[in-house]
Write an enzyme that holds these catalytic residues in place. Structure first.
Site, PDB file in Angstrom:
ATOM      1  N   GLY A  18       0.803  -1.216   0.000  1.00 28.68           N
ATOM      2  CA  GLY A  18       0.000   0.000   0.000  1.00 28.68           C
ATOM      3  C   GLY A  18       0.836   1.266   0.000  1.00 28.68           C
ATOM      4  O   GLY A  18       1.055   1.882   1.047  1.00 28.68           O
ATOM      5  N   THR A  37       0.728   3.744  -3.096  1.00 35.65           N
ATOM      6  CA  THR A  37       0.081   4.811  -3.875  1.00 35.65           C
ATOM      7  C   THR A  37      -1.154   5.359  -3.159  1.00 35.65           C
ATOM      8  O   THR A  37      -1.915   4.605  -2.546  1.00 35.65           O
ATOM      9  CB  THR A  37      -0.340   4.246  -5.245  1.00 35.65           C
ATOM     10  OG1 THR A  37       0.801   3.679  -5.875  1.00 35.65           O
ATOM     11  CG2 THR A  37      -0.917   5.334  -6.143  1.00 35.65           C
ATOM     12  N   GLN A  44      -2.513  -6.647 -34.874  1.00 30.98           N
ATOM     13  CA  GLN A  44      -2.378  -6.353 -36.308  1.00 30.98           C
ATOM     14  C   GLN A  44      -2.352  -7.647 -37.131  1.00 30.98           C
ATOM     15  O   GLN A  44      -2.999  -7.739 -38.176  1.00 30.98           O
ATOM     16  CB  GLN A  44      -1.091  -5.538 -36.533  1.00 30.98           C
ATOM     17  CG  GLN A  44      -1.019  -4.850 -37.879  1.00 30.98           C
ATOM     18  CD  GLN A  44      -2.047  -3.723 -38.007  1.00 30.98           C
ATOM     19  OE1 GLN A  44      -2.547  -3.226 -37.001  1.00 30.98           O
ATOM     20  NE2 GLN A  44      -2.372  -3.353 -39.227  1.00 30.98           N
ATOM     21  N   HIS A  81      -3.743 -10.353 -36.417  1.00 25.83           N
ATOM     22  CA  HIS A  81      -5.075 -10.964 -36.395  1.00 25.83           C
ATOM     23  C   HIS A  81      -6.124 -10.168 -37.173  1.00 25.83           C
ATOM     24  O   HIS A  81      -7.283 -10.601 -37.251  1.00 25.83           O
ATOM     25  CB  HIS A  81      -5.557 -11.130 -34.943  1.00 25.83           C
ATOM     26  CG  HIS A  81      -4.924 -12.282 -34.223  1.00 25.83           C
ATOM     27  ND1 HIS A  81      -3.592 -12.295 -33.868  1.00 25.83           N
ATOM     28  CD2 HIS A  81      -5.431 -13.464 -33.796  1.00 25.83           C
ATOM     29  CE1 HIS A  81      -3.312 -13.422 -33.249  1.00 25.83           C
ATOM     30  NE2 HIS A  81      -4.408 -14.154 -33.199  1.00 25.83           N
ATOM     31  N   GLY A  82      -5.741  -8.999 -37.702  1.00 26.04           N
ATOM     32  CA  GLY A  82      -6.707  -8.202 -38.446  1.00 26.04           C
ATOM     33  C   GLY A  82      -7.937  -7.894 -37.588  1.00 26.04           C
ATOM     34  O   GLY A  82      -7.824  -7.728 -36.369  1.00 26.04           O
ATOM     35  N   GLU A 115       4.406   0.301 -10.706  1.00 28.67           N
ATOM     36  CA  GLU A 115       5.788   0.089 -10.215  1.00 28.67           C
ATOM     37  C   GLU A 115       6.739   1.109 -10.833  1.00 28.67           C
ATOM     38  O   GLU A 115       7.883   0.792 -11.163  1.00 28.67           O
ATOM     39  CB  GLU A 115       6.235  -1.353 -10.439  1.00 28.67           C
ATOM     40  CG  GLU A 115       5.325  -2.329  -9.695  1.00 28.67           C
ATOM     41  CD  GLU A 115       5.951  -3.660  -9.379  1.00 28.67           C
ATOM     42  OE1 GLU A 115       7.184  -3.768  -9.373  1.00 28.67           O
ATOM     43  OE2 GLU A 115       5.172  -4.595  -9.123  1.00 28.67           O
TER      44      GLU A 115
HETATM   45  P1  FAD Z   1       0.902  10.164 -11.715  1.00 23.13           P
HETATM   46  O1  FAD Z   1       2.038  10.091 -10.776  1.00 23.13           O
HETATM   47  O2  FAD Z   1      -0.138  11.189 -11.457  1.00 23.13           O
HETATM   48  O3  FAD Z   1       1.485  10.365 -13.192  1.00 23.13           O
HETATM   49  C1  FAD Z   1       0.682  10.837 -14.277  1.00 23.13           C
HETATM   50  C2  FAD Z   1       1.618  11.049 -15.474  1.00 23.13           C
HETATM   51  O4  FAD Z   1       2.599  12.061 -15.144  1.00 23.13           O
HETATM   52  C3  FAD Z   1       2.394   9.795 -15.845  1.00 23.13           C
HETATM   53  O5  FAD Z   1       2.562   9.750 -17.237  1.00 23.13           O
HETATM   54  C4  FAD Z   1       3.756  10.019 -15.195  1.00 23.13           C
HETATM   55  O6  FAD Z   1       4.798   9.326 -15.860  1.00 23.13           O
HETATM   56  C5  FAD Z   1       3.895  11.539 -15.357  1.00 23.13           C
HETATM   57  N1  FAD Z   1       4.810  12.095 -14.365  1.00 23.13           N
HETATM   58  C6  FAD Z   1       4.670  12.187 -13.027  1.00 23.13           C
HETATM   59  N2  FAD Z   1       5.732  12.751 -12.470  1.00 23.13           N
HETATM   60  C7  FAD Z   1       6.609  13.017 -13.466  1.00 23.13           C
HETATM   61  C8  FAD Z   1       7.912  13.602 -13.545  1.00 23.13           C
HETATM   62  N3  FAD Z   1       8.562  14.011 -12.454  1.00 23.13           N
HETATM   63  N4  FAD Z   1       8.477  13.724 -14.765  1.00 23.13           N
HETATM   64  C9  FAD Z   1       7.852  13.295 -15.891  1.00 23.13           C
HETATM   65  N5  FAD Z   1       6.624  12.733 -15.882  1.00 23.13           N
HETATM   66  C10 FAD Z   1       6.015  12.601 -14.686  1.00 23.13           C
HETATM   67  N6  FAD Z   1       0.283   1.051  -6.240  1.00 23.13           N
HETATM   68  C11 FAD Z   1       0.604   0.468  -5.053  1.00 23.13           C
HETATM   69  O7  FAD Z   1       1.099   1.119  -4.137  1.00 23.13           O
HETATM   70  N7  FAD Z   1       0.392  -0.862  -4.852  1.00 23.13           N
HETATM   71  C12 FAD Z   1      -0.165  -1.664  -5.806  1.00 23.13           C
HETATM   72  O8  FAD Z   1      -0.345  -2.869  -5.577  1.00 23.13           O
HETATM   73  C13 FAD Z   1      -0.526  -1.073  -7.055  1.00 23.13           C
HETATM   74  N8  FAD Z   1      -1.143  -1.820  -8.014  1.00 23.13           N
HETATM   75  C14 FAD Z   1      -1.638  -1.188  -9.132  1.00 23.13           C
HETATM   76  C15 FAD Z   1      -2.450  -1.905 -10.028  1.00 23.13           C
HETATM   77  C16 FAD Z   1      -3.034  -1.259 -11.110  1.00 23.13           C
HETATM   78  C17 FAD Z   1      -3.927  -2.035 -12.026  1.00 23.13           C
HETATM   79  C18 FAD Z   1      -2.771   0.118 -11.343  1.00 23.13           C
HETATM   80  C19 FAD Z   1      -3.393   0.857 -12.503  1.00 23.13           C
HETATM   81  C20 FAD Z   1      -1.957   0.812 -10.490  1.00 23.13           C
HETATM   82  C21 FAD Z   1      -1.392   0.184  -9.364  1.00 23.13           C
HETATM   83  N9  FAD Z   1      -0.641   0.902  -8.422  1.00 23.13           N
HETATM   84  C22 FAD Z   1      -0.290   0.320  -7.229  1.00 23.13           C
HETATM   85  C23 FAD Z   1      -0.418   2.339  -8.610  1.00 23.13           C
HETATM   86  C24 FAD Z   1       0.694   2.659  -9.589  1.00 23.13           C
HETATM   87  O9  FAD Z   1       1.951   2.297  -9.067  1.00 23.13           O
HETATM   88  C25 FAD Z   1       0.573   4.159  -9.924  1.00 23.13           C
HETATM   89  O10 FAD Z   1      -0.582   4.293 -10.729  1.00 23.13           O
HETATM   90  C26 FAD Z   1       1.809   4.683 -10.624  1.00 23.13           C
HETATM   91  O11 FAD Z   1       2.886   4.761  -9.732  1.00 23.13           O
HETATM   92  C27 FAD Z   1       1.586   6.085 -11.225  1.00 23.13           C
HETATM   93  O12 FAD Z   1       1.027   6.956 -10.297  1.00 23.13           O
HETATM   94  P2  FAD Z   1      -0.284   7.786 -10.706  1.00 23.13           P
HETATM   95  O13 FAD Z   1      -1.270   6.849 -11.265  1.00 23.13           O
HETATM   96  O14 FAD Z   1      -0.682   8.591  -9.530  1.00 23.13           O
HETATM   97  O15 FAD Z   1       0.196   8.740 -11.875  1.00 23.13           O
END
Ligand code: FAD
Length: 381
Positions: free
Chosen positions: A126, A128, A333, A335-336, A360
């Protein structure tokens, strides 16, 4: 092609392949369609030992090396990426943190459960939060001391295994900095709500977690108070290897499906496999697949030698995840129009692969980590 495998590793690979073809592959499409959690599969994963693959035998696991673990995860990724995610988080992010930073008591309490030896259940990670993803250091979940106990408040987003597991490693701020806590999911005030409507990994348990005055004892702290971010980053080194192996499995599935389809589908009076531009698609899938496998296996090899592999994990994670997206796109692609329906699995591969460049650490964040490694200059500050 794999690195040279020992007889044991080759045996594990075969076991994983047989298990995944028998238990995962036949149900993957229906679970994806219905967004159903694979309830009946989880006990079988515990029974075959895969959920405890890297947990030492003294704690009820299989005690396998990381190369063997990666082979299992690759097979799971090939057949059902939702299940692969479940295994990777349980082992790569949760069990590895407890192994590296836990006390003897914490190991004895939790590892046999994560391995399935007693009171089986999955672990969740946990980190994010709804408003803090790429920058976890700004998290707002907070734990305050109350006598010997800690009381945690906050919310976590996108937590894999977060509503159907037994344990969540909750990262929360304290007066002394971010700290990792081992929080049982049945603790009063812990609520995990499954998230639906995901693009992919639709059979996986991804949850929004709310912590309302969750009280845990002092010995629920994992590692040192205020050093939690170090634990999270270290465990991500392991998680990213596993993710890279899982993505390689998706690439392998793309190749298998595309070769079969290209041989069977005829246009202009002959199998499409005979067209040079289709062969280009197939060859490009293969090139990315082979490079992916070499990269994750190099990380596993370093891990098994006891070497730190932060950069190598980041390289493997970035390349293998982006390769899986490219390959799934190529497979559609090949598989069309049929690739655009769930009559064939390649659409699912594309949807499942898509998240791997996000979680990650997004591809952008990985490039900033690599940029800092190469230049010595941090783009984060
Ligand atoms: P944001 O941080 O808001 O990023 C949005 C965009 O901005 C992205 O394109 C990012 O690359 C870009 N960005 C942000 N900062 C910068 C920077 N400094 N420079 C350039 N670009 C930047 N989290 C957990 O803790 N545990 C889990 O088990 C887990 N499982 C997940 C499972 C799924 C299906 C999903 C979708 C997510 C999961 N996550 C989990 C969360 C995941 O790790 C985050 O979604 C991820 O780290 C990105 O954070 P965010 O979604 O808040 O995007």
């Amino acid at each position: 092609m794999d690195l040279s495998l020992s007889d044991t590793q080759a045996g594990i690979k075969q076991l994983a392949k047989d298990f995944c073809d028998r238990e995962l592959a036949p149900n993957a499409r229906e679970l994806d369609r219905t967004e159903a959690y694979p309830e009946e599969l989880v006990p079988k994963l515990f029974e075959v030992g895969f959920l405890g693959a890297t947990i030492p035998e003294e704690h009820g696991g299989m005690g396998l090396d990381y190369l063997s673990y990666g082979l299992i995860v690759e097979e799971a990724g090939r057949t059902d990426a939702s299940v692969r995610s479940m295994i990777s988080v349980n082992l790569g992010l949760v069990a590895s943190s407890i192994l590296n930073y836990g006390t003897d008591e914490q190991k004895a309490e939790w590892l046999p459960r994560l391995a399935g030896e007693r009171d089986p259940g999955l672990g969740a990670f946990g980190l994010t939060e709804p408003d803090h993803g790429s920058d976890p250091s700004s998290m707002t979940s907070f734990a305050r001391r109350d006598g010997e106990d800690w009381v945690i408040n906050g919310s976590k987003m996108w937590i894999t295994n977060g509503s159907r597991g037994v344990l969540t490693v909750v990262y929360a701020n304290t007066d002394d900095g971010i700290t990792a806590f081992l929080v049982p999911q049945d603790a009063d005030g812990y609520e995990g709500r499954p998230l639906h409507g995901k693009l992919g990994l639709r059979a996986g348990d991804t949850a929004e977690v709310t912590l309302t005055d969750v009280r845990v004892p002092g010995d629920a702290v994992l590692g040192e108070v205020g050093r939690g971010l170090r634990i999270a980053l270290h465990s991500l080194d392991n998680g990213r290897m596993s993710l890279a192996a899982g993505c390689t499995g998706i690439s392998q599935a793309c190749l298998d499906a595309s070769l079969a389809y290209a041989a069977e589908r005829e246009q202009f009076g002959k199998p499409i496999a005979g067209f040079q531009l289709v062969q280009e698609l197939l060859s490009d899938i293969y090139l990315d697949l082979e490079a992916s496998r070499s990269l994750w296996q190099k990380v596993a090899w370093l891990h098994d030698l006891g070497e730190r592999h932060t950069i190598e994990s980041s390289v493997a994670k970035t390349f293998c995840s982006e390769a899986a997206v490219r390959n799934a796109n190529r497979a559609v692609q090949v598989h069309g129009g049929y690739g655009y329906s769930d009559e064939y699995p390649v659409g699912r591969y594309l949807r499942d692969a898509r998240v791997t460049t996000l979680y990650e650490g997004t591809s952008q964040i990985q490039r900033l980590l690599l940029g800092r490694h190469l230049t010595g200059v941090s783009a984060f500050t």
